[in-house]
Motif scaffolding. Structure first.
Motif, PDB file in Angstrom:
ATOM      1  N   PHE A   1       0.820  -1.215   0.000  1.00 18.73           N
ATOM      2  CA  PHE A   1       0.000   0.000   0.000  1.00 18.73           C
ATOM      3  C   PHE A   1       0.856   1.268   0.000  1.00 18.73           C
ATOM      4  O   PHE A   1       0.420   2.320   0.453  1.00 18.73           O
ATOM      5  N   LYS A   2       2.063   1.167  -0.538  1.00 14.19           N
ATOM      6  CA  LYS A   2       2.942   2.326  -0.560  1.00 14.19           C
ATOM      7  C   LYS A   2       2.378   3.447  -1.430  1.00 14.19           C
ATOM      8  O   LYS A   2       2.504   4.641  -1.105  1.00 14.19           O
ATOM      9  N   ASP A   3       1.749   3.096  -2.548  1.00 13.12           N
ATOM     10  CA  ASP A   3       1.179   4.121  -3.410  1.00 13.12           C
ATOM     11  C   ASP A   3       0.056   4.881  -2.720  1.00 13.12           C
ATOM     12  O   ASP A   3      -0.113   6.097  -2.913  1.00 13.12           O
ATOM     13  N   LEU A   4      -0.727   4.196  -1.882  1.00 14.23           N
ATOM     14  CA  LEU A   4      -1.775   4.877  -1.137  1.00 14.23           C
ATOM     15  C   LEU A   4      -1.205   5.771  -0.044  1.00 14.23           C
ATOM     16  O   LEU A   4      -1.780   6.826   0.262  1.00 14.23           O
ATOM     17  N   VAL A   5      -0.084   5.382   0.531  1.00 18.28           N
ATOM     18  CA  VAL A   5       0.577   6.252   1.515  1.00 18.28           C
ATOM     19  C   VAL A   5       1.008   7.560   0.867  1.00 18.28           C
ATOM     20  O   VAL A   5       0.817   8.652   1.430  1.00 18.28           O
ATOM     21  N   VAL A   6       1.554   7.474  -0.332  1.00 21.65           N
ATOM     22  CA  VAL A   6       1.971   8.688  -1.047  1.00 21.65           C
ATOM     23  C   VAL A   6       0.764   9.556  -1.382  1.00 21.65           C
ATOM     24  O   VAL A   6       0.798  10.795  -1.210  1.00 21.65           O
ATOM     25  N   ALA A   7      -0.319   8.949  -1.839  1.00 19.43           N
ATOM     26  CA  ALA A   7      -1.507   9.718  -2.209  1.00 19.43           C
ATOM     27  C   ALA A   7      -2.150  10.383  -0.989  1.00 19.43           C
ATOM     28  O   ALA A   7      -2.553  11.556  -1.042  1.00 19.43           O
ATOM     29  N   LEU A   8      -2.238   9.664   0.113  1.00 15.54           N
ATOM     30  CA  LEU A   8      -2.834  10.244   1.317  1.00 15.54           C
ATOM     31  C   LEU A   8      -1.961  11.341   1.906  1.00 15.54           C
ATOM     32  O   LEU A   8      -2.468  12.372   2.392  1.00 15.54           O
ATOM     33  N   ASN A   9      -0.671  11.160   1.885  1.00 19.27           N
ATOM     34  CA  ASN A   9       0.216  12.204   2.408  1.00 19.27           C
ATOM     35  C   ASN A   9       0.177  13.458   1.533  1.00 19.27           C
ATOM     36  O   ASN A   9       0.266  14.587   2.026  1.00 19.27           O
ATOM     37  N   LYS A  10       0.032  13.280   0.231  1.00 24.77           N
ATOM     38  CA  LYS A  10      -0.144  14.425  -0.666  1.00 24.77           C
ATOM     39  C   LYS A  10      -1.435  15.165  -0.353  1.00 24.77           C
ATOM     40  O   LYS A  10      -1.486  16.410  -0.398  1.00 24.77           O
ATOM     41  N   MET A  11      -2.478  14.442  -0.020  1.00 23.42           N
ATOM     42  CA  MET A  11      -3.749  15.061   0.361  1.00 23.42           C
ATOM     43  C   MET A  11      -3.595  15.883   1.637  1.00 23.42           C
ATOM     44  O   MET A  11      -4.159  16.987   1.757  1.00 23.42           O
ATOM     45  N   LEU A  12      -2.815  15.382   2.609  1.00 22.32           N
ATOM     46  CA  LEU A  12      -2.623  16.108   3.862  1.00 22.32           C
ATOM     47  C   LEU A  12      -1.815  17.385   3.661  1.00 22.32           C
ATOM     48  O   LEU A  12      -2.011  18.371   4.382  1.00 22.32           O
ATOM     49  N   HIS A  13      -0.898  17.396   2.688  1.00 24.32           N
ATOM     50  CA  HIS A  13      -0.083  18.581   2.414  1.00 24.32           C
ATOM     51  C   HIS A  13      -0.810  19.607   1.552  1.00 24.32           C
ATOM     52  O   HIS A  13      -0.324  20.745   1.421  1.00 24.32           O
ATOM     53  N   ALA A  14      -1.916  19.232   0.943  1.00 20.49           N
ATOM     54  CA  ALA A  14      -2.636  20.164   0.070  1.00 20.49           C
ATOM     55  C   ALA A  14      -3.228  21.305   0.886  1.00 20.49           C
ATOM     56  O   ALA A  14      -3.553  21.166   2.065  1.00 20.49           O
TER      57      ALA A  14
ATOM     58  N   PRO B   1       1.809  17.245   8.957  1.00 19.95           N
ATOM     59  CA  PRO B   1       2.179  15.980   8.286  1.00 19.95           C
ATOM     60  C   PRO B   1       3.680  15.899   8.047  1.00 19.95           C
ATOM     61  O   PRO B   1       4.399  16.909   8.062  1.00 19.95           O
ATOM     62  N   LEU B   2       4.165  14.691   7.807  1.00 21.87           N
ATOM     63  CA  LEU B   2       5.577  14.449   7.544  1.00 21.87           C
ATOM     64  C   LEU B   2       5.856  14.493   6.047  1.00 21.87           C
ATOM     65  O   LEU B   2       4.965  14.223   5.229  1.00 21.87           O
ATOM     66  N   PRO B   3       7.084  14.811   5.652  1.00 23.56           N
ATOM     67  CA  PRO B   3       7.450  14.698   4.234  1.00 23.56           C
ATOM     68  C   PRO B   3       7.350  13.250   3.762  1.00 23.56           C
ATOM     69  O   PRO B   3       7.551  12.305   4.538  1.00 23.56           O
ATOM     70  N   THR B   4       7.042  13.090   2.505  1.00 16.90           N
ATOM     71  CA  THR B   4       6.830  11.736   1.973  1.00 16.90           C
ATOM     72  C   THR B   4       8.102  10.910   2.065  1.00 16.90           C
ATOM     73  O   THR B   4       8.060   9.704   2.379  1.00 16.90           O
ATOM     74  N   GLU B   5       9.260  11.522   1.780  1.00 16.31           N
ATOM     75  CA  GLU B   5      10.519  10.774   1.824  1.00 16.31           C
ATOM     76  C   GLU B   5      10.804  10.263   3.238  1.00 16.31           C
ATOM     77  O   GLU B   5      11.210   9.110   3.435  1.00 16.31           O
ATOM     78  N   GLU B   6      10.578  11.118   4.201  1.00 16.62           N
ATOM     79  CA  GLU B   6      10.801  10.694   5.590  1.00 16.62           C
ATOM     80  C   GLU B   6       9.785   9.645   6.011  1.00 16.62           C
ATOM     81  O   GLU B   6      10.101   8.713   6.763  1.00 16.62           O
ATOM     82  N   LEU B   7       8.591   9.778   5.534  1.00 13.74           N
ATOM     83  CA  LEU B   7       7.552   8.823   5.887  1.00 13.74           C
ATOM     84  C   LEU B   7       7.879   7.424   5.383  1.00 13.74           C
ATOM     85  O   LEU B   7       7.745   6.431   6.111  1.00 13.74           O
ATOM     86  N   LEU B   8       8.346   7.338   4.143  1.00 15.38           N
ATOM     87  CA  LEU B   8       8.681   6.026   3.587  1.00 15.38           C
ATOM     88  C   LEU B   8      10.024   5.521   4.101  1.00 15.38           C
ATOM     89  O   LEU B   8      10.229   4.305   4.198  1.00 15.38           O
ATOM     90  N   ARG B   9      10.926   6.401   4.396  1.00 15.07           N
ATOM     91  CA  ARG B   9      12.221   5.982   4.903  1.00 15.07           C
ATOM     92  C   ARG B   9      12.099   5.363   6.297  1.00 15.07           C
ATOM     93  O   ARG B   9      12.820   4.410   6.622  1.00 15.07           O
ATOM     94  N   GLN B  10      11.198   5.865   7.096  1.00 11.63           N
ATOM     95  CA  GLN B  10      11.014   5.307   8.424  1.00 11.63           C
ATOM     96  C   GLN B  10      10.394   3.921   8.372  1.00 11.63           C
ATOM     97  O   GLN B  10      10.585   3.126   9.274  1.00 11.63           O
ATOM     98  N   GLY B  11       9.632   3.642   7.317  1.00 12.74           N
ATOM     99  CA  GLY B  11       8.970   2.351   7.218  1.00 12.74           C
ATOM    100  C   GLY B  11       9.861   1.252   6.687  1.00 12.74           C
ATOM    101  O   GLY B  11       9.473   0.099   6.688  1.00 12.74           O
ATOM    102  N   VAL B  12      11.032   1.582   6.165  1.00 13.12           N
ATOM    103  CA  VAL B  12      11.927   0.572   5.580  1.00 13.12           C
ATOM    104  C   VAL B  12      12.624  -0.204   6.661  1.00 13.12           C
ATOM    105  O   VAL B  12      13.066   0.362   7.642  1.00 13.12           O
TER     106      VAL B  12
END
Length: 453
Positions: free
Chosen positions: A403-416, A442-453
């Motif tokens: 669900f990584k693509d949905l994480v990116v889409a939802l985080n983009k919605m929060l930054h809008a 909200p957190l930046p997308t890069e940091e959000l995905l980097r923490q999940g790795v």
């Protein structure tokens, strides 16, 4: 139920275009009844005024609100009758059987002695009656009850030996391997049904493919646009809040709206009617005391009459084939948060993200179980609580890559940038009752995905 105080909203100079509407009709069986507004009413611009706001010039700058909740005139008090739960079966050893048989023999001897004494009494009393003793006894017995009925004695002594303890320990080990920790804790709770909980949610996941919704908003002339749909969902959230309905009712209503509009050609003139009918159907499915039809007609400012409302309800139920057991993302979110043992603040933040996603037209086709997983993952990282691993992965069946693509889409919605016309959800979750989770950055997308790795 607690009701929040309406907060003042800051005006934003960047306001979206107002939706200019053209008259049209819905195609299908409801065409004749939905063609004209109610008698004595004028056709309004779509969502130009969807509430019962006054026309006072002093109030023109204020946001238009719908009237508060209308309570049904009659209430039904339901009494809960406690039921007796049967005790689990216990394996009897040979020693227990011997003691039980000895006790039964004693009981039978006592019963025979009592029977002989009662026969003596019956013989004395039979002298006063013209009928024999046997016929009198038959009259007193219930229908279809044998004469030689003997009450069973269920009292017995339980003796635990080492073999039975060993068998119980082996059974507990097997349960630990098959159930999650949270389900094992609720194994004997009849309200949580821990033994079946995971199977229930697996069944929900299997039904998701039956209710998949395609991207149906193609921008045709005279049809509904993504902006109109977002305004409708924002209004439905306000209706849910003022009527104090469950959140499950809101999510089911949005699902019904999308399913109906994806299968039927709906004109923008009846868009508000579709949303109101969807909330009404969902409330009858989920609420204990749903609002009345007159309440929904009132909040629509009598733009539609009762016959139009009932006709649209029948058309919507036929379109969805009367199947209202639709899996919703809110149900999956509550399951994931319970398995991951999240705090109420983290769960409320995930609810805010998931509710904001209801207005996003791009996320209509996403699976609800994945949407719930992505929302909870983002809230975990924003609150720095827990990680997506362990039982929550086993329960959901999803890794981060799923669900990584949905994480990116939802985080983009929060930054809008927030839109003033769509501020109901943000104002709702900015209140202290909801822990002011809408104010969390909200957190930046890069940091959000980097923490999940």
């Amino acid at each position: 139920m607690l009701t929040r105080k309406k907060l003042s909203e800051n005006a934003d100079p960047v306001v979206g275009q107002t939706i200019g509407l053209k008259k049209g009709v819905i195609e299908g069986p409801v065409q004749d009844k939905l063609k004209k507004p109610a008698l004595g009413q004028t056709r309004r611009a779509a969502f130009g005024d969807i509430t019962n706001a006054t026309n006072d010039k002093a109030l023109q700058g204020d946001k238009k609100k719908i009237v508060g909740p209308l309570k049904p005139s009659a209430k039904i008090n339901l009494s809960i009758i406690p039921t007796r739960v049967s005790k689990p079966a216990v394996k009897k050893t040979t020693e227990v059987k011997k003691r039980a048989t000895s006790q039964i023999s004693l009981v039978q001897k006592a019963a025979k002695s009592n029977l002989s004494s009662s026969n003596n009494l019956n013989q004395t009393s039979s002298q006063k009656s013209s009928l024999p003793v046997k016929e009198q006894a038959v009259k007193k017995l219930p229908v279809k009850e044998p004469l030689d009925r003997v009450e069973e004695d269920f009292s017995f002594v339980i003796v635990e030996d080492n073999d039975s303890k060993a068998e119980e320990s082996i059974e507990c080990q097997e349960v630990d391997q098959s159930l999650l920790a949270v389900d094992l804790e609720n194994y004997t709770d009849v309200f949580n049904v821990g033994i079946y909980a995971q199977h229930i949610f697996d069944y929900y996941k299997g039904r998701e493919k039956m209710f998949s919704i395609p991207a149906y908003l193609n921008g045709e002339a005279g049809r509904v646009t993504p902006q109109m749909r977002a305004i409708l969902v924002d209004w439905m959230v306000e209706v849910q809040e003022n009527f104090e309905l469950n959140h499950e009712t809101l999510y089911l209503a949005v699902k019904l709206t999308d399913m109906f509009m994806s299968r039927a050609n709906v004109d923008k003139e009846v868009l508000q009617l579709v949303g109101a009918v969807a909330v009404f159907i969902a409330a009858k499915f989920d609420e204990r005391c749903p609002p009345l039809i007159d309440d929904f007609i009132y909040i629509c400012d009598n733009a539609f009459d009762r016959d139009q409302f009932i006709t649209m309800e029948m058309e919507m139920l036929r379109t969805v084939d009367f199947d209202l057991g639709i899996p919703i993302s809110y149900t999956f979110l509550r399951r994931y948060a319970k398995v991951a043992r999240m705090s109420m603040v983290t769960l409320t933040l995930a609810r805010f993200i998931l509710e904001m996603a209801l207005m996003e037209n791009e996320l209509v086709s996403a699976r609800d179980s994945k949407m719930a997983a992505a929302a909870l993952y983002i809230s975990q990282k924003m609150k720095n609580e827990g990680a997506w691993e362990g039982d929550v992965v086993k329960s959901s069946g999803y890794m981060l890559d799923d669900f990584k693509d949905l994480v990116v889409a939802l985080n983009k919605m929060l930054h809008a940038r927030p839109i003033p016309q769509l501020s109901t959800i943000r104002s709702k979750y900015a209140h202290l009752i909801f822990h002011e989770v809408a104010k969390i950055a909200p957190l930046p997308t890069e940091e959000l995905l980097r923490q999940g790795v």
